[in-house]
Scaffold this motif. Structure first.
Motif, PDB file in Angstrom:
ATOM      1  N   ARG A  43       0.836  -1.213   0.000  1.00 38.68           N
ATOM      2  CA  ARG A  43       0.000   0.000   0.000  1.00 38.68           C
ATOM      3  C   ARG A  43       0.868   1.259   0.000  1.00 38.68           C
ATOM      4  O   ARG A  43       0.619   2.205  -0.742  1.00 38.68           O
ATOM      5  CB  ARG A  43      -0.922   0.013   1.218  1.00 38.68           C
ATOM      6  CG  ARG A  43      -2.064  -0.976   1.119  1.00 38.68           C
ATOM      7  CD  ARG A  43      -2.846  -1.085   2.394  1.00 38.68           C
ATOM      8  NE  ARG A  43      -3.472   0.179   2.767  1.00 38.68           N
ATOM      9  CZ  ARG A  43      -4.062   0.388   3.923  1.00 38.68           C
ATOM     10  NH1 ARG A  43      -4.109  -0.544   4.836  1.00 38.68           N
ATOM     11  NH2 ARG A  43      -4.626   1.544   4.173  1.00 38.68           N
ATOM     12  N   LEU A  44       1.898   1.262   0.842  1.00 38.69           N
ATOM     13  CA  LEU A  44       2.785   2.419   0.929  1.00 38.69           C
ATOM     14  C   LEU A  44       3.479   2.680  -0.405  1.00 38.69           C
ATOM     15  O   LEU A  44       3.533   3.823  -0.868  1.00 38.69           O
ATOM     16  CB  LEU A  44       3.828   2.205   2.037  1.00 38.69           C
ATOM     17  CG  LEU A  44       4.868   3.303   2.173  1.00 38.69           C
ATOM     18  CD1 LEU A  44       4.229   4.582   2.709  1.00 38.69           C
ATOM     19  CD2 LEU A  44       6.000   2.854   3.072  1.00 38.69           C
ATOM     20  N   ASP A  47       1.055   4.002  -2.991  1.00 41.85           N
ATOM     21  CA  ASP A  47       0.691   5.395  -2.716  1.00 41.85           C
ATOM     22  C   ASP A  47       1.871   6.347  -2.889  1.00 41.85           C
ATOM     23  O   ASP A  47       1.670   7.555  -3.031  1.00 41.85           O
ATOM     24  CB  ASP A  47       0.138   5.527  -1.292  1.00 41.85           C
ATOM     25  CG  ASP A  47      -1.212   4.848  -1.119  1.00 41.85           C
ATOM     26  OD1 ASP A  47      -1.889   4.559  -2.138  1.00 41.85           O
ATOM     27  OD2 ASP A  47      -1.599   4.589   0.042  1.00 41.85           O
ATOM     28  N   ASN A  48       3.105   5.808  -2.836  1.00 41.54           N
ATOM     29  CA  ASN A  48       4.328   6.619  -2.948  1.00 41.54           C
ATOM     30  C   ASN A  48       5.329   5.927  -3.877  1.00 41.54           C
ATOM     31  O   ASN A  48       6.403   5.508  -3.425  1.00 41.54           O
ATOM     32  CB  ASN A  48       4.966   6.804  -1.562  1.00 41.54           C
ATOM     33  CG  ASN A  48       4.040   7.444  -0.578  1.00 41.54           C
ATOM     34  OD1 ASN A  48       3.840   8.643  -0.590  1.00 41.54           O
ATOM     35  ND2 ASN A  48       3.441   6.634   0.287  1.00 41.54           N
ATOM     36  N   GLU A 101      -0.362  -3.760  -8.218  1.00 40.41           N
ATOM     37  CA  GLU A 101      -1.427  -2.748  -8.207  1.00 40.41           C
ATOM     38  C   GLU A 101      -2.798  -3.402  -8.311  1.00 40.41           C
ATOM     39  O   GLU A 101      -3.733  -3.005  -7.611  1.00 40.41           O
ATOM     40  CB  GLU A 101      -1.209  -1.746  -9.336  1.00 40.41           C
ATOM     41  CG  GLU A 101      -0.037  -0.827  -9.090  1.00 40.41           C
ATOM     42  CD  GLU A 101       0.234   0.127 -10.234  1.00 40.41           C
ATOM     43  OE1 GLU A 101      -0.129  -0.193 -11.399  1.00 40.41           O
ATOM     44  OE2 GLU A 101       0.813   1.185  -9.978  1.00 40.41           O
ATOM     45  N   ARG A 108      -8.530  -3.685  -1.671  1.00 38.97           N
ATOM     46  CA  ARG A 108      -9.293  -2.506  -1.237  1.00 38.97           C
ATOM     47  C   ARG A 108     -10.781  -2.669  -1.560  1.00 38.97           C
ATOM     48  O   ARG A 108     -11.641  -2.305  -0.760  1.00 38.97           O
ATOM     49  CB  ARG A 108      -8.733  -1.242  -1.885  1.00 38.97           C
ATOM     50  CG  ARG A 108      -7.424  -0.806  -1.291  1.00 38.97           C
ATOM     51  CD  ARG A 108      -6.834   0.397  -1.996  1.00 38.97           C
ATOM     52  NE  ARG A 108      -5.699   0.916  -1.242  1.00 38.97           N
ATOM     53  CZ  ARG A 108      -4.727   1.631  -1.760  1.00 38.97           C
ATOM     54  NH1 ARG A 108      -4.741   1.932  -3.045  1.00 38.97           N
ATOM     55  NH2 ARG A 108      -3.733   2.054  -1.019  1.00 38.97           N
TER      56      ARG A 108
END
Length: 151
Positions: A43-44, A47-48, A101, A108
C-alpha cells in the motif's frame, strides 16, 4: 458506560474489528496470501511510487532489515520491483508491478465490500451514530499520527 472505561473499550473494539476484518479478507484472498506487513508495504509503495527502503521503514515504523525482507518477499511474488536510483547507485526505488497494483485494488475493493455489508446490516440509528463518530475518530487518529511521527 462511564468515561473512565471508554479508552479500554474503544481500544478493544477497534482491535477486534481490525482482527476480524483481516481474517475475513484472508479467507477470500487469492494465493499466495499476503501478511499484514506485506500489505502495508505494498500500500505504501503504491501510494508513494519510488519510495526508498529506508523511507518505507521509517514510515512503517519497522527496522530497515525487516522492510528489506518484505521487499524481497514481494519482489519474489512479482508484486514489487526494485529500480536502482540514477543519482545514487547504492539506493533503490520501490515500485509496484501491474500485478501488485491489481492485487491491492482487489484487496481494497474486498475491504470496502465487507464494510459495506456490515454497515448495511445495522439499523439507521447505528449508521447515524457511526457517521457522527467519524470526525472524532479522525481526530483521534491524527493525534496518534502526530505523536508517533514526532517521537
Amino acid at each position: 458506560m462511564n468515561m473512565a472505561d471508554l479508552p479500554d473499550a474503544l481500544a478493544g473494539v477497534m482491535a477486534g474489528i481490525n482482527r476480524l476484518i483481516r481474517r475475513r479478507l484472508r479467507q477470500e484472498a487469492p494465493e499466495p496470501r499476503l501478511r499484514g506487513a506485506q500489505v502495508e508495504l505494498l500500500r505504501l509503495v503504491a501510494d508513494n511510487p519510488g519510495v526508498s527502503v529506508s523511507a518505507a521503514a521509517k514510515e512503517l515504523y519497522l527496522a530497515g532489515n525487516s522492510v528489506s525482507t518484505l521487499v524481497n518477499q514481494l519482489t519474489d511474488a512479482g508484486l514489487l520491483r526494485r529500480e536502482t536510483r540514477s543519482d545514487d547507485r547504492r539506493s533503490a526505488r520501490l515500485l509496484p508491478t501491474p500485478e501488485g497494483e491489481a492485487r491491492l485494488l482487489a484487496w481494497r475493493e474486498r475491504r470496502t465490500a465487507v464494510f459495506r455489508e456490515l454497515v448495511d446490516r445495522l439499523g439507521e440509528d447505528d449508521r447515524a451514530a457511526l457517521v457522527a463518530a467519524l470526525p472524532a475518530l479522525r481526530r483521534l487518529a491524527d493525534g496518534l499520527r502526530e505523536e508517533v511521527t514526532s517521537a
